[in-house]
Design an enzyme around this catalytic site. Structure first.
Site, PDB file in Angstrom:
ATOM      1  N   LYS A 145      49.966  48.805  81.485  1.00  0.00           N
ATOM      2  CA  LYS A 145      51.209  49.075  80.755  1.00  0.00           C
ATOM      3  C   LYS A 145      51.853  47.754  80.362  1.00  0.00           C
ATOM      4  CE  LYS A 145      55.437  49.416  81.582  1.00  0.00           C
ATOM      5  NZ  LYS A 145      55.989  48.835  80.349  1.00  0.00           N
ATOM      6  N   GLU A 170      67.577  32.282  87.311  1.00  0.00           N
ATOM      7  CA  GLU A 170      66.597  32.122  86.231  1.00  0.00           C
ATOM      8  C   GLU A 170      67.239  32.543  84.908  1.00  0.00           C
ATOM      9  OE1 GLU A 170      63.337  35.021  85.898  1.00  0.00           O
ATOM     10  OE2 GLU A 170      61.982  33.325  85.607  1.00  0.00           O
ATOM     11  N   CYS A 187      57.391  31.581  82.526  1.00  0.00           N
ATOM     12  CA  CYS A 187      57.887  31.575  83.907  1.00  0.00           C
ATOM     13  C   CYS A 187      57.777  30.192  84.537  1.00  0.00           C
ATOM     14  CB  CYS A 187      57.109  32.580  84.735  1.00  0.00           C
ATOM     15  SG  CYS A 187      55.353  32.201  84.779  1.00  0.00           S
TER      16      CYS A 187
END
Ligand code: NAD
Ligand code: 6OD
Length: 471
Positions: free
Chosen positions: A173, A375, A283
């Site tokens: 997915k 973040e 990331c």
């Protein structure tokens, strides 16, 4: 945009809009898999485990992975175009990083399979005839692969390739924001004659949608997930009930350390790349840089000038993400110094409807400020000075995350002292995001669970079993 379930394409489910992040226009729609289709995908993957796939040898699977890689290469330009359309990233990035890396993911695991040895032990027994122990590795079963929007094909294939290499079946997915290259991958899987049900693809969102239904599904044996740490916690709770193993690559707030003995030019160039590649939406990007005080002003001046001079960068992936990044910038501008950027670029064409944020360099914020602690996942880096190596390490190691860090130094001893002392999964010295796919990859603390890459992925996606034969 279609699902791919049990070897057939399917467009069932309520459509949701696909938005071009460069201009902010709706450019298409994607069907959101209904629960019944998710069930069918898992059933198809389960059935395939009992089919001919079960008797494919590692060499057969390696050949299949190479055929998939060939298929991506044949349709390279379509993949590049789809990745750029969904994410808004520059063609340069998609054509040199995302799509070649997806090809490399399949080839790397195909090649690694060939080198996997099964271990055996001769064991002494009282009758002197002995026993033979040997280890066989079995697939985990049906693996759900759930991936984010920033490097859509790279991160999906990073898990799909080793999962198939080890004989599992997959229900993938992708992020609902970036389904394009996953659709093409399903077509390539069909062209490469991946057996029916071995690879399945469902589209849709996370909570109360395909993502959640997959992670809660009793027919899913393991979950490989890349995304936000908070989502990781939710998925872990879903997996806990049935003790399904998880491999998680999660968020980061990566530090850079610039020592006065570093080649400053190299450190500035490297930090521009590590902070602003894909507009900070990787990331591994550096969001906080600690600079030895004696070179702080020189570094900050050069980095800010470099950030102002950047061009050809892409937008944030969505209006919601742009708003989140801007929220941090507004708070940071009120509480600290904006050395470069901080605003929205103006194009005087239809790109002004897109989700843009300028490359931004901040300074002067306290360490507990949200823009320094949390973040952001955008083109934003905060600079702060340090005085000693110990202080630099303490600053870098503070906070909830531990994904990656970069050290810039000209002192070899310092490099070997500091890099291993960083609480991260990957530390780079005088470089950034240099990847060898055989090396362990992952994060500590809130940045992940487990390691992927090379044997680590092949180990996660398979279960060792010991057979003991009395001779
Ligand atoms: P996200 O967690 O919002 O979504 C990731 C995927 O999970 C999507 O497919 C989403 O639909 C699905 N999802 C969301 N909620 C779910 C739920 N409750 N159950 C099941 N599935 C669910 O992350 P994102 O915004 O797409 O990606 C950005 C994040 O990913 C950042 O935090 C970034 O650091 C992280 N990331 C980490 C790595 C790494 O290797 N460590 C790599 C890329 C991105
Ligand atoms: O390079 C990789 O293998 C990897 N998993 C990169 C992750 C990047 C995050 O956005």
């Amino acid at each position: 945009m279609r699902h791919y379930v049990g070897g057939g394409f399917d467009a069932s489910g309520a459509p949701f809009p696909l938005v071009d992040p460069t201009r902010g226009h709706v450019v298409g729609e994607v069907p959101s898999a209904p629960r019944e289709l998710v069930d069918r995908a898992v059933d198809a993957a389960r059935a395939a485990l009992r089919g001919p796939w079960a008797s494919w040898s590692p060499a057969d699977r390696a050949r299949l992975l190479h055929r998939v890689a060939d298929g991506i290469e044949r349709r390279f330009e379509e993949f590049v175009a789809a990745e750029c359309a969904d994410t808004g990233k520059p063609r340069e990035l998609a054509s040199t990083v995302d799509i070649p890396r997806a090809v490399a993911n399949f080839r790397a695991y195909a090649d690694l399979l060939a080198g996997r040895a099964e271990r055996s032990w001769r064991t002494a027994t009282p009758d002197g005839r002995g026993a033979l122990n040997y280890t066989v590795r079995k697939p985990l079963g049906v693996v759900a692969v759930i991936s984010p929007w920033n490097l859509p094909l790279l991160l999906l294939t990073w898990k799909v390739a080793p999962a198939l290499a080890t004989g599992n079946t997959v229900v993938a997915k992708p992020s609902e924001l970036t389904p394009g290259t996953a659709c093409l991958l399903a077509e390539v899987m069909a062209e490469a004659e991946v057996p029916t049900g071995v690879f399945n693809l469902v589209h849709g969102g996370g909570a109360d949608a395909a993502g959640q239904w997959l992670t809660e599904h009793p027919g899913v044996d393991a979950i490989a997930f890349t995304g936000e740490s908070r989502t990781g916690s939710t998925i872990m709770r879903a997996a806990a009930g049935r003790l399904a193993p998880v491999s998680f690559e999660l968020g980061g707030k990566n530090a850079g350390l610039v020592f006065a003995d570093a080649d400053l030019e190299q450190a500035v160039e490297g930090t521009l790349r590590s902070s602003f590649t894909h507009s900070g939406q990787v990331c591994l990007c550096t969001e906080r840089v600690y600079v030895e005080r004696s070179v702080f002003d020189a570094f900050a001046g050069r980095l800010a000038a470099g950030a102002r001079a950047l061009s050809g960068y892409g937008p944030m992936v969505s209006a919601a993400h742009r708003d989140k990044v801007r929220g941090y910038l507004d708070k940071a501008a009120a509480d600290g110094d904006v050395l470069a950027g901080g605003g929205v670029p103006r194009f005087s064409d239809d790109r002004d409807g897109g989700f843009w944020v300028e490359p931004t360099v901040l300074a002067g914020l306290p360490e507990d400020h949200p823009a320094v602690r949390e973040e952001i996942f955008g083109p934003v880096v905060h600079l702060a000075p340090f005085d000693t190596e110990e202080e630099a390490l303490a600053l870098a190691n503070a906070g909830p995350y531990g994904l990656a860090a970069t050290v810039w130094t000209g002192d070899v001893s310092r490099a070997h002292r500091v890099a291993p002392a960083l609480d991260v999964g990957t530390a780079w010295v005088n470089t950034w995001n240099l990847r060898d796919l055989r090396t362990p990859f992952g994060g500590v603390k809130a940045s992940g669970i487990g390691r992927e890459g090379g044997d680590h992925s092949l180990d996660f996606f398979s279960e060792p079993m010991n057979v003991c034969v009395k001779l």
